[in-house]
Design a protein around this motif. Structure first.
Motif, PDB file in Angstrom:
ATOM      1  N   GLY A 158      45.145  20.046   0.627  1.00 37.30           N
ATOM      2  CA  GLY A 158      43.804  20.664   0.765  1.00 37.30           C
ATOM      3  C   GLY A 158      43.360  20.279   1.961  1.00 37.30           C
ATOM      4  O   GLY A 158      43.548  19.114   2.614  1.00 37.30           O
TER       5      GLY A 158
ATOM      6  N   GLU B 240      40.468  19.530   3.060  1.00 33.02           N
ATOM      7  CA  GLU B 240      39.748  18.393   3.165  1.00 33.02           C
ATOM      8  C   GLU B 240      40.247  17.041   3.365  1.00 33.02           C
ATOM      9  O   GLU B 240      39.781  16.347   3.465  1.00 33.02           O
ATOM     10  N   SER B 241      41.538  17.278   3.017  1.00 30.27           N
ATOM     11  CA  SER B 241      42.403  15.839   3.047  1.00 30.27           C
ATOM     12  C   SER B 241      42.920  15.879   4.376  1.00 30.27           C
ATOM     13  O   SER B 241      43.685  14.737   4.672  1.00 30.27           O
TER      14      SER B 241
ATOM     15  N   PRO C 231      41.633  15.196   8.024  1.00 29.18           N
ATOM     16  CA  PRO C 231      40.433  14.927   8.876  1.00 29.18           C
ATOM     17  C   PRO C 231      40.428  15.380   9.995  1.00 29.18           C
ATOM     18  O   PRO C 231      39.301  15.806  10.414  1.00 29.18           O
TER      19      PRO C 231
ATOM     20  N   VAL D  43      39.431  19.239   9.498  1.00 27.39           N
ATOM     21  CA  VAL D  43      38.008  19.362   9.270  1.00 27.39           C
ATOM     22  C   VAL D  43      37.277  18.991  10.505  1.00 27.39           C
ATOM     23  O   VAL D  43      36.104  19.891  10.856  1.00 27.39           O
ATOM     24  N   GLN D  44      37.713  18.052  11.100  1.00 21.15           N
ATOM     25  CA  GLN D  44      36.912  17.857  12.648  1.00 21.15           C
ATOM     26  C   GLN D  44      37.012  18.979  13.577  1.00 21.15           C
ATOM     27  O   GLN D  44      35.877  19.062  14.242  1.00 21.15           O
TER      28      GLN D  44
ATOM     29  N   SER E 128      37.892  24.861   7.243  1.00 21.36           N
ATOM     30  CA  SER E 128      37.176  24.405   6.028  1.00 21.36           C
ATOM     31  C   SER E 128      38.174  25.116   4.895  1.00 21.36           C
ATOM     32  O   SER E 128      38.793  25.957   5.146  1.00 21.36           O
ATOM     33  N   GLY E 129      37.964  24.782   3.757  1.00 18.96           N
ATOM     34  CA  GLY E 129      38.011  25.395   2.584  1.00 18.96           C
ATOM     35  C   GLY E 129      39.339  25.867   2.072  1.00 18.96           C
ATOM     36  O   GLY E 129      39.088  26.485   0.804  1.00 18.96           O
TER      37      GLY E 129
END
Ligand SMILES: [Zn+2]
Length: 164
Positions: free
Chosen positions: A25, A27-28, A30, A33-34, A38-39
């Motif tokens: 995912g 979200e795992s 980082p 994400v930074q 997303s998503g």
């Protein structure tokens, strides 16, 4: 589904021509994400190999959809990702620095994080400045080509205030 190992022993993985299939995912991851992703999930296949140069390494395939922010209209941008890459294992940073070819190398370790390997390649594959191919903001901002996301945000705010 088999439990996904978090790390591989690089050289053993290459020598055994091991195959690792998994799903991560966003979200795992980082650093993704930074960087504004997303998503969704990324499916990957990692295959150990001894390449045509006789060096240990791996092939990596990553498929999924990455959601980014369009730097022109700041809307959401779905980017299909179909990444195919090859990595060669080096014994040290110095060996990587000394090489003057286009081969992508990484220092082999006994516990190489699978997520970090996948994340590195996805980061390299993402566009520096993500934009919609057909961006809704393109028509009224031909002059703003090259303006920063910050200025675009300011313009967007102004527009929504004057509208109400
Ligand atoms: Zn856009």
């Amino acid at each position: 589904m088999l439990l996904q190992p978090a790390a591989i022993d690089g050289l053993a993985f290459a020598r055994n021509k091991a195959v690792l299939t998994g799903r991560l995912g966003i979200e795992s991851l980082p650093r993704l994400v930074q960087s504004g992703c997303s998503g969704s999930v990324l499916d990957f296949v990692m295959t150990g190999e001894i390449n045509e140069r006789g060096k240990p390494g791996l092939r990596l395939a990553v498929d999924g959809d990455v959601r980014l922010q369009c730097q022109r209209c700041l809307g959401s941008l779905e980017l299909p990702l179909h990444l195919r890459t090859e990595l060669e294992f080096a014994s040290s940073e110095a060996e990587i620095m000394a090489a003057d070819d286009d081969i992508e190398r990484v220092v082999a370790g006994r516990e190489m994080s699978v997520a970090a390997l996948v994340e590195d390649e996805v980061l390299l594959a993402l566009p520096m400045v993500p934009k919609h191919e057909q961006c809704s903001a393109a028509a009224d901002s031909a002059a703003s080509e090259g303006t920063s996301a910050f200025q675009a945000l300011a313009a967007l705010k102004k527009r929504s205030f004057s509208g109400g």
